[in-house]
Scaffold this motif. Sequence first.
Motif, PDB file in Angstrom:
ATOM      1  N   UNK A 126     -42.982  21.220   1.090  1.00 38.66           N
ATOM      2  CA  UNK A 126     -43.476  20.124   0.268  1.00 38.66           C
ATOM      3  C   UNK A 126     -43.113  20.367  -1.243  1.00 38.66           C
ATOM      4  N   UNK A 127     -42.523  21.831  -1.259  1.00 36.77           N
ATOM      5  CA  UNK A 127     -42.222  22.069  -2.671  1.00 36.77           C
ATOM      6  C   UNK A 127     -43.254  22.573  -3.883  1.00 36.77           C
ATOM      7  N   UNK A 135     -42.480  12.868 -16.778  1.00 36.29           N
ATOM      8  CA  UNK A 135     -43.853  13.479 -16.369  1.00 36.29           C
ATOM      9  C   UNK A 135     -43.564  14.846 -16.457  1.00 36.29           C
ATOM     10  N   UNK A 136     -44.632  15.545 -16.869  1.00 33.42           N
ATOM     11  CA  UNK A 136     -44.587  17.154 -16.531  1.00 33.42           C
ATOM     12  C   UNK A 136     -45.264  17.253 -14.911  1.00 33.42           C
ATOM     13  N   UNK A 137     -44.617  17.920 -14.234  1.00 29.34           N
ATOM     14  CA  UNK A 137     -45.079  18.235 -12.836  1.00 29.34           C
ATOM     15  C   UNK A 137     -46.170  18.926 -12.748  1.00 29.34           C
ATOM     16  N   UNK A 138     -47.218  18.505 -11.931  1.00 28.62           N
ATOM     17  CA  UNK A 138     -48.677  19.323 -11.654  1.00 28.62           C
ATOM     18  C   UNK A 138     -48.166  20.740 -11.122  1.00 28.62           C
ATOM     19  N   UNK A 159     -46.325  11.813  -3.878  1.00 26.32           N
ATOM     20  CA  UNK A 159     -46.281  12.644  -4.723  1.00 26.32           C
ATOM     21  C   UNK A 159     -46.714  12.343  -6.182  1.00 26.32           C
ATOM     22  N   UNK A 160     -47.800  12.981  -6.589  1.00 24.09           N
ATOM     23  CA  UNK A 160     -48.518  12.475  -7.745  1.00 24.09           C
ATOM     24  C   UNK A 160     -47.574  12.635  -8.837  1.00 24.09           C
ATOM     25  N   UNK A 161     -47.574  11.807  -9.731  1.00 19.85           N
ATOM     26  CA  UNK A 161     -46.532  11.894 -10.797  1.00 19.85           C
ATOM     27  C   UNK A 161     -46.464  12.933 -11.998  1.00 19.85           C
ATOM     28  N   UNK A 162     -47.727  13.367 -12.066  1.00 21.46           N
ATOM     29  CA  UNK A 162     -47.648  14.456 -13.282  1.00 21.46           C
ATOM     30  C   UNK A 162     -48.180  13.848 -14.557  1.00 21.46           C
ATOM     31  N   UNK A 163     -48.120  14.639 -15.668  1.00 18.91           N
ATOM     32  CA  UNK A 163     -48.382  14.442 -16.941  1.00 18.91           C
ATOM     33  C   UNK A 163     -47.572  13.756 -17.742  1.00 18.91           C
ATOM     34  N   UNK A 164     -47.885  12.512 -18.466  1.00 21.67           N
ATOM     35  CA  UNK A 164     -46.702  12.110 -19.331  1.00 21.67           C
ATOM     36  C   UNK A 164     -47.367  12.534 -20.699  1.00 21.67           C
ATOM     37  N   UNK A 218     -50.035  22.307  -2.896  1.00 18.79           N
ATOM     38  CA  UNK A 218     -49.731  23.427  -3.546  1.00 18.79           C
ATOM     39  C   UNK A 218     -49.413  24.675  -2.793  1.00 18.79           C
ATOM     40  N   UNK A 219     -49.856  24.775  -1.419  1.00 17.84           N
ATOM     41  CA  UNK A 219     -49.719  25.823  -0.534  1.00 17.84           C
ATOM     42  C   UNK A 219     -48.720  25.530   0.634  1.00 17.84           C
TER      43      UNK A 219
END
Length: 212
Positions: free
Chosen positions: A125-126, A86-89, A142-147, A120-121
């Motif tokens: 937590x990166x 996945x592409x990280x959000x 952590x949400x996996x992002x976009x595949x 995000x802020x």
Amino acid sequence: MFEVQTNLMDLQEMHSILNLLSDQLPGAAAAAVGDTLDICRERVIDELETQFNAPREELAQRVGRSEVERPLRQFIQGKVFLRGRPLSLRLFKPAQHAKGVVYRPYTSGGMRLVPHAFGPEINKLGRGVFRRKGKERKPIEKLPGLKLTDDPVAEAAMEKVAGEMPQILQAQSEKYMGKLLDAINEGRVDAFGRIHVSQQRDAEDGVRYTGF
């Protein structure tokens, strides 16, 4: 995923004189398929870069190509494919919103909302995007992002390049068949169809004539 495949019998029918070079023909065809895979992979990356708000290097890591294969005697082929990582959000510049986290994955279109998300802020937590698993503060995930493998926009990019592939393969095949025909015209072929160029590297393409 799409496949790049050439048929040695078709190439020999197109250029009957290449029957004299049957030993070299598979190497030339493999070089043509390999170049086609490289060109198509780069075009897929180009298409994704115009569609996604992610760095090119991240997109490139998710587009692959196989090695050139010869599953049957007359066929030489390879594949261009998307990888499932996945592409990280975080790559889509997410921002905290009163209702969760918003991010914009595509260059066209609006923002997307992840309800009740955060992160995000938060540097520790990166600056990723997280959500609680339940009603308590912990645990979080952590949400996996976009595949890209599940994304219709990425799939459309693959289909576009797949439609361009036959012309690319034809051009590359003609280039390498031309090298073989030049070898005949220049008298660099013996009675057994072997090219008399020992370890010579083509200055433009970096391809060895001997066995390619």
